[in-house]
Design a protein around this motif. Structure first.
Motif, short mmCIF file in Angstrom:
data_model
loop_
_atom_site.label_atom_id
_atom_site.label_comp_id
_atom_site.label_asym_id
_atom_site.label_seq_id
_atom_site.Cartn_x
_atom_site.Cartn_y
_atom_site.Cartn_z
N ASP B 156 0.89 -1.34 -0.16
CA ASP B 156 0.11 0.01 0.01
C ASP B 156 0.99 1.35 -0.03
OD1 ASP B 156 -2.30 -1.19 -0.27
OD2 ASP B 156 -2.80 -1.08 1.88
N ARG B 159 2.11 1.74 -3.46
CA ARG B 159 1.09 2.01 -4.26
C ARG B 159 0.83 3.39 -4.26
NH1 ARG B 159 -2.26 -1.70 -3.28
NH2 ARG B 159 -1.43 -3.12 -4.73
N THR B 160 0.61 3.93 -2.97
CA THR B 160 0.38 5.34 -2.72
C THR B 160 1.53 6.23 -3.41
OG1 THR B 160 -0.43 4.77 -0.64
CG2 THR B 160 -0.40 7.05 -0.92
N TYR B 161 2.80 5.88 -2.98
CA TYR B 161 3.66 6.68 -3.65
C TYR B 161 3.82 6.78 -5.21
CZ TYR B 161 8.21 8.04 -5.29
OH TYR B 161 9.30 8.60 -5.85
N ALA B 162 3.45 5.56 -5.78
CA ALA B 162 3.50 5.73 -7.05
C ALA B 162 2.35 6.51 -7.74
CB ALA B 162 3.38 4.18 -7.61
N GLU B 163 1.16 6.34 -7.13
CA GLU B 163 -0.15 6.97 -7.55
C GLU B 163 0.43 8.61 -7.52
OE1 GLU B 163 -3.23 5.69 -5.28
OE2 GLU B 163 -3.61 3.81 -6.80
N GLU B 164 0.99 8.90 -6.41
CA GLU B 164 1.33 10.41 -6.18
C GLU B 164 2.24 10.90 -7.06
OE1 GLU B 164 0.80 10.58 -1.48
OE2 GLU B 164 2.93 10.60 -2.33
N ASN B 165 2.97 10.09 -7.79
CA ASN B 165 4.21 10.42 -8.76
C ASN B 165 3.77 10.16 -9.97
OD1 ASN B 165 6.63 11.63 -7.10
ND2 ASN B 165 5.81 10.08 -5.73
N GLY B 166 2.51 9.61 -10.66
CA GLY B 166 2.24 9.39 -11.64
C GLY B 166 3.00 8.07 -12.39
N PHE B 168 2.69 3.67 -12.49
CA PHE B 168 1.72 2.68 -12.08
C PHE B 168 2.66 1.53 -11.28
CE2 PHE B 168 2.57 -0.99 -15.07
CZ PHE B 168 3.19 -0.14 -16.10
#
Lengths: 405, 220
Positions: B156, B159-166, B168
């Motif tokens: 999680d 995933r959160t980090y990835a979402e924040e930075n565009g 996947f």
């Protein structure tokens, strides 16, 4: 190894013995790294900076400012912690000689700039700006395979500045272009055409037509030869400065040691001529690495890495290690405190090898010995201007030549 | 054709149906892809799993190959990945920017059992955002998902980090092959289908004599 300076385990270099240690990732060192590792030598390539290329790098505007100012101070001793006594000190196992560097830049002046945050570009520190397509370095890129890593852009247009009329003129790159050039009179065009024919005849000559241009003319200054052939002023300029790319004022006949000879001038015209159309997608004579000259050392370093060279950036060498008895070079001590050994050492000319070691066995450190006495230093004035738009809206890559006079 | 260094988009295959109307135009895309991450995070293992379907328990540090290639078919395109190897330059954090400057896609790999490799992965993301191609498709891969019992990076969190930075995000295992093909397939789907504007594409020098002969075995 000094006990009090235990290196950071993450930067411990393995192995500790190499055939060749290279300090500095400038273009010449990078080419040698690629060549040495290609023939199977073990190479460790170090650089004190966080980027590749040293004085051959391309940096973002803020990085360039900080690099130039950091290099500006007087005789920059790399590690102040080690006393810069220029002699061989005795360590437990080796004679140690601290390594210092001399400044290459002085009077750095950076005027305030206002870049839009979206502009992502790099500025070349030094090194050649453009490459002739027929230059032997292009052959080296192809032969060594580094061309796979490089993207080039052709130089679309070359402009030369005329200080009399305060205007830029396009440098015609072919005979056709000369005839289409509206800024030249018909007599000028005929003169120029005649001259090009003469040069071509001379270059195509094998033996019997070797007398097209007399040996005396070939030894004479190129500028006089151009005048002898009655070339108009403007034409003379673009041949001297935009095609032969002469660095110094060629019309100052007093400064004879900087004058280009007719032979060299004609060789440079031949280089220009054979560059045109060498690559189908580059119509002009010159190429430019798409992301700046800094790509060139990186490409050779990458080649070297593929062949097994080990790369460590951000790693200054503080000290050279010498054999206690013979005084021969043995290895280097890194800023991390680690000692590494090699058969041979290659260092960038910006470093000063203290006389003590260099003179102990000049046959061993001959190359470095030259580094220790930068006697014949000259200063070159350089400037970088950034314009907000292209000088010619229809050309994205252009070369501007401003003759010395 | 040696197309190394280009983001080429060529219409390669035109499928003609029974009524002789052109019903599909399948694009053939060659892209340069890079894998970044800590030593030992499993970059080479992920590549070898994808390219050769192999896994070696003790993968040696890679030396000697400039790149691997593998082709994937997605719905509307055939994508040939040219996966450039870091050639060990990341070992002492000395990777040349030229390595990723021309890349169209990147997978940033970390090891789910090492928080340090996750922090290094974040540094690589920053580096790519600063120096890389702005249209680059980036994926974050939490590798070694088979080592669940030794996990120290929560899915999680990543995933959160990835979402924040565009980016996947996927957790992969080069050992069990979990999600390895999937991550490349996802990248292939996300790649822009339009050709890069001309002024951003450079030219690659072609050795007229030498390259024609070597083009078929372009790994060097």
């Amino acid at each position: 190894m000094e006990e009090e300076k235990m290196p950071d385990p993450s930067t411990m270099v393995e192995p500790t013995k190499f055939d060749l240690i290279i300090v500095g990732t400038g273009l010449p060192q990078s080419i040698i790294a690629a060549a040495a590792s290609t023939v199977g030598k073990t190479v460790l390539h170090l650089d004190p900076n966080p980027f590749y290329g040293l004085h051959f790098s391309s940096l973002s505007p803020p990085d360039l400012s900080s690099f130039l100012t950091s290099q500006e101070d007087d005789a920059n001793v790399i590690d102040d912690a080690i006393s810069p006594t220029h002699g061989v000190e005795n360590d437990v196992d080796y004679g140690v000689v601290s390594l210092s560097s001399h400044n290459l830049y002085s009077n750095v002046d950076i005027s305030s700039h206002n870049f839009s945050p979206s502009s992502r570009f790099w500025l070349d520190v030094s090194g050649p700006r453009v490459l002739f397509s027929a230059d032997s370095c292009i052959d080296l890129f192809l032969k060594s395979g580094v061309h796979h890593y490089l993207d080039f852009k052709p130089v679309d247009l070359c402009l030369i500045y005329d200080s009399h009329s305060h205007q830029f003129f396009t440098v015609p790159d072919s005979r056709n272009a000369i005839f289409k050039d509206h800024s030249l009179s018909l007599t000028d065009k005929l003169c120029l055409n005649k001259f090009f024919k003469l040069v071509q005849l001379h270059l195509s000559g094998d033996g019997d037509s070797g007398n097209v241009i007399s040996p005396e003319d070939l030894e004479s200054p190129f500028v006089l030869f151009l005048e002898k052939n009655k070339l108009p002023l403007k034409t003379k300029w673009f041949i001297l400065y935009a095609i032969a790319l002469a660095d110094y004022d060629q019309e100052d006949l007093q400064a004879s040691k900087h004058l280009l000879s007719t032979k060299d001038g004609i060789d440079r015209m031949a280089m220009y001529h054979s560059s045109i159309g060498r690559f189908p997608n580059a119509p002009g004579a010159m190429l430019y690495p798409m992301y700046g000259q800094g790509e060139l050392p990186q490409a050779f370093c990458r080649r070297a890495a593929v062949k097994g060279s080990i790369y460590v950036l951000r790693m200054p060498v503080t000290t050279l290690l010498a054999d206690k008895g013979s005084g021969l070079y043995r290895g280097v001590r890194l800023a991390s405190g680690q000692d590494l050994f090699s058969q041979k050492l290659l260092i960038d000319p910006q470093y000063l090898v203290p006389q003590a070691l260099a003179s102990s066995r000049p046959d061993v450190l001959r190359g470095s010995c030259q580094n220790s006495c930068p006697r014949d230093m000259k200063k070159v004035a350089r400037g970088i201007c950034i314009s907000t738009t292209s000088l010619k809206p229809d050309a994205s890559n252009l070369l501007i030549v401003i003759p010395p006079r | 054709m040696a197309t190394i260094g280009h983001n080429n988009l060529n219409a390669k295959l035109v499928f003609v149906d029974s009524t002789s109307k052109i019903s599909a135009l399948i694009a053939f895309i060659v892209i340069i892809m890079v894998l970044l991450g800590d030593m030992g995070a499993g970059k080479s293992s992920v590549v070898l799993r994808f390219v050769k379907g192999q896994f070696l328990e003790f993968q040696e540090s890679t030396i000697g190959a400039a790149f691997f290639s593998q082709t994937l078919a997605v719905n509307d395109a055939t994508v040939k990945f040219e996966i450039w190897d870091t050639a060990g330059q990341e070992r002492y954090h000395s990777l040349a920017p030229m390595y990723y400057r021309g890349a169209a896609a990147a997978i940033i790999v970390y090891d789910i059992t090492s928080t340090e490799s996750f922090s290094r992965a974040k540094k690589w993301v920053q580096e790519l955002q600063k120096q890389g191609n702005p249209n680059m498709v980036m994926a974050l891969a939490g590798n070694k998902s088979d080592l669940e019992e030794r996990r120290s990076v929560l899915a999680d969190e990543a995933r959160t980090y990835a979402e924040e930075n565009g980016l996947f995000f996927m957790e992969t295992s080069a050992k069990t092959a979990q999600n390895v093909n999937e991550i490349f397939y996802e990248i292939a789907k996300k790649l822009p289908r339009a050709q890069m504007p001309q002024n951003t594409a450079g030219m690659v020098l072609v050795n007229q004599q030498g390259d024609a002969a070597r083009a078929s075995s372009c790994c060097s």
